[in-house]
Design an enzyme around this catalytic site. Structure first.
Site, PDB file in Angstrom:
ATOM      1  N   SER A 256       0.842  -1.193   0.000  1.00 41.53           N
ATOM      2  CA  SER A 256       0.000   0.000   0.000  1.00 41.53           C
ATOM      3  C   SER A 256       0.873   1.237   0.000  1.00 41.53           C
ATOM      4  CB  SER A 256      -0.906   0.007   1.229  1.00 41.53           C
ATOM      5  OG  SER A 256      -0.131   0.224   2.393  1.00 41.53           O
ATOM      6  N   LYS A 257       0.225   2.386   0.025  1.00 47.48           N
ATOM      7  CA  LYS A 257       0.934   3.660  -0.097  1.00 47.48           C
ATOM      8  C   LYS A 257       2.057   3.814   0.923  1.00 47.48           C
ATOM      9  CE  LYS A 257      -2.578   6.630  -2.107  1.00 47.48           C
ATOM     10  NZ  LYS A 257      -3.810   5.874  -1.768  1.00 47.48           N
ATOM     11  N   ARG A 258       1.839   3.319   2.087  1.00 47.94           N
ATOM     12  CA  ARG A 258       2.847   3.585   3.120  1.00 47.94           C
ATOM     13  C   ARG A 258       4.152   2.837   2.862  1.00 47.94           C
ATOM     14  NH1 ARG A 258      -0.287  -0.264   5.401  1.00 47.94           N
ATOM     15  NH2 ARG A 258       0.818  -2.010   6.329  1.00 47.94           N
ATOM     16  N   HIS A 259       4.168   1.972   1.871  1.00 46.98           N
ATOM     17  CA  HIS A 259       5.408   1.279   1.536  1.00 46.98           C
ATOM     18  C   HIS A 259       6.265   2.066   0.549  1.00 46.98           C
ATOM     19  CE1 HIS A 259       3.934  -2.152   3.657  1.00 46.98           C
ATOM     20  NE2 HIS A 259       2.880  -2.241   2.889  1.00 46.98           N
ATOM     21  N   GLY A 260       5.812   3.262   0.184  1.00 48.05           N
ATOM     22  CA  GLY A 260       6.548   4.037  -0.819  1.00 48.05           C
ATOM     23  C   GLY A 260       5.734   4.100  -2.084  1.00 48.05           C
TER      24      GLY A 260
END
Length: 491
Positions: A256-260
């Site tokens: 998801s977004k929080r992985h980059g």
RNA sequence: GGCCCCUUCGUCUAUCGGUUAGGACAAAAGAUUCUCAAUCUUUAAAGAGGGGUUCGACUCCCCUAGGGGCUACCA
């Protein structure tokens, strides 16, 4: 029978790695068996779907360079390929199931149902299945039909058998059994706004569009029995089903977004090459030929085998993707790389979008110098800026080789200038020769002689090769920069 | 909580009962070198645990543990 697979995204977000991976595997599978790859837009969530995301989808796949054989934008015999345009269809199929006693009208207010869910989740459950309590399942059909006719708000729910089991024969996972009692109790097929849920729409459309193989992410596994139950309720033969392993982020959770960067346009903007992305993503969770790992889209289409896919989820490794990117950048010719890098240079204001002759010469000439120094296309402006404008000098210490001081650096620059004046800058070995000669005369080390010059000419201690850079810039510009640097050091 | 899936180096993977468990990325060391890269060489690094089956298990079966997913009128 012709193999037909589909990619069926809902336009409720940007195209990201996970969805593109599913699309790619479908595409490769189709290619590997000479089948058709179809795009279907599942825009049945009216509040979240947006035209913007449809455009993002088209843009993404045009950029990636693998496209569908049938789809909303190019048509096909099984259209329309947008579910909102097939609106009437779903109601009639849902009604058909009601008529067959396989589904039923439900009048429970949405609030009641959602309260049920939240209660179930808050209680430290003693087990059993959560979810809808099937309150409307046994309302007399005649009564229910009358209420519907009277205009009462309702949904249509599928009757999940209360007992028995449903068996999925997954192409990858093999046989998976589900007790019907464990299946989501009576999921909604048709929402109160008249739109179908994913479950109904995907089954109806896969059937109507002649889809032979469904390859989808493993997160769909729990709803497989529900779909199977629906196929049998309709009396249809289900397609072959294959659940693909998921792609996880570095923390082991769904990417998801929080992985980059996860949205494809972020990768594109950053300067990843489509070849790298496709190659890397294809190898995530699958293997092809042993011995090498660089494959073109065409090769992948030939080599793809469902059996070679791994069952375990795979962690997305940005570093390995970077390596692929470097590999593909290095494969580019000067001209190809020129075209790729140009937008980045012009966005940075270094060159015009259609550069003049001089800038073309500079950029093209710099390609051999920067090619193996680019991890991303977006690195280009930073590495190449000194070619287009005089570099700003950050700090005097930058000019000073190890163990020397500013005065020595200034002296070296003076020496460099005098050597440069007798150099033919187009003759790189010759120029280097002259500098080496100056080494023995001056007592400075070769590297020490070049460091201040490098900083003066390129503005940084790390740069593309010096003599090549000087050749591109020309002697006049070079000497001017040396003088500017000397003034800076003296000031 | 329930259901389902998964489990080989840090990561992606090879191995389809018998191998010194191989490769790639990353890491480390070295070579090369005008810096940085690139390139080349080398090193370190794995079968979750416990039971079976078998002459022999990474490979087949069971249990445990761990990880993940799902559990919506979202897909």
């Amino acid at each position: 029978m012709e193999v037909r697979v589909r990619y069926a995204p809902s336009p409720t977000g940007l195209q990201h790695i996970g969805s593109v991976r599913t699309a790619l595997f479908n595409y490769l599978f189709a290619k590997s068996v000479g089948g058709k790859f179809i795009l279907r837009l599942e825009d049945t969530d009216r509040t979240r779907s947006s035209e913007r995301y449809v455009q993002n989808l088209y843009n993404t796949f045009r950029w990636l360079g693998f496209y569908w054989d049938e789809g909303p934008d190019i048509g096909g015999a099984a259209g329309p390929y947008v579910q909102s345009e097939r609106f009437e269809l779903y109601r009639s199929y849902a009604d058909e199931l009601v008529a067959k006693g396989k589904a039923y009208y439900c009048f429970c207010p949405e609030e009641r149902v959602s309260k049920m869910h939240s209660d179930a989740n808050s209680e430290e459950g003693e087990g059993g299945n959560y979810g809808y309590d099937r309150a409307c399942r046994d309302i007399d059909v005649a009564v229910a039909t009358a209420r519907v006719k009277a205009g009462e708000s309702h949904v249509i729910r599928l009757k999940i058998p209360l007992d028995g089991t449903t068996t999925l024969n997954d192409l990858l996972l093999g046989e998976v059994q589900f007790r019907n009692a464990d299946v989501n109790p009576d999921p909604v097929l048709l929402k109160s706004d008249g739109y179908p849920t994913y479950h109904l729409a995907n089954v109806v459309d896969d059937h109507l569009m002649g889809i032979t193989h469904v390859l989808r992410a493993q997160e769909w596994l729990p709803s497989a029995p529900l779909h199977l139950i629906m196929y049998s309720a309709f009396g249809w033969i289900p397609p072959n089903i294959c659940h693909l392993p998921m792609v996880l982020g570095e923390d082991g959770h769904k990417l998801s977004k929080r992985h980059g960067a996860t949205a494809l346009n972020e990768f594109r903007d950053k300067g990843y090459l489509r070849e790298a992305l496709i190659n890397y993503v294809a190898m995530l969770g699958a293997s092809y030929e042993e011995g090498h790992d660089l494959f073109s889209l065409e090769e992948l289409g030939k080599l793809f085998r469902l059996e070679k896919i791994n069952k375990a989820p795979a962690i997305f490794d940005y570093q390995k993707l970077e390596w692929f990117n470097g590999q593909y950048i290095r494969q580019k010719s000067d001209e190809e790389l020129f075209e790729l890098v140009l937008p980045y240079l012009s966005d940075a204001g270094l060159v015009d979008p259609s550069p003049d002759k001089e800038h073309r010469r500079l950029v093209l000439g710099a390609m051999p110098l920067v090619r193996e120094r680019l991890k991303f296309l977006s690195d280009a402006p930073g590495i190449m800026a000194y070619l287009f404008k005089d570099p700003p000098f950050a700090a005097k210490e930058e000019f000073v080789p190890k163990k020397l001081d500013i005065a020595k650096a200034e002296a070296i620059l003076a020496l460099d200038a005098s050597v440069l004046k007798v150099c033919d800058v187009d003759d790189i070995p010759g120029s280097e020769e002259k500098f080496r000669a100056a080494v023995s005369a001056s007592g400075f080390k070769f590297g020490d002689l070049l460091m201040p010059l490098r900083v003066a000419v390129t503005g940084a201690k790390v740069s593309p090769p010096l003599f090549e850079s000087i050749r591109l810039l020309g002697l006049d510009t070079t000497l001017a920069r040396v003088e500017a640097a000397r003034a800076f050091l003296a000031g």
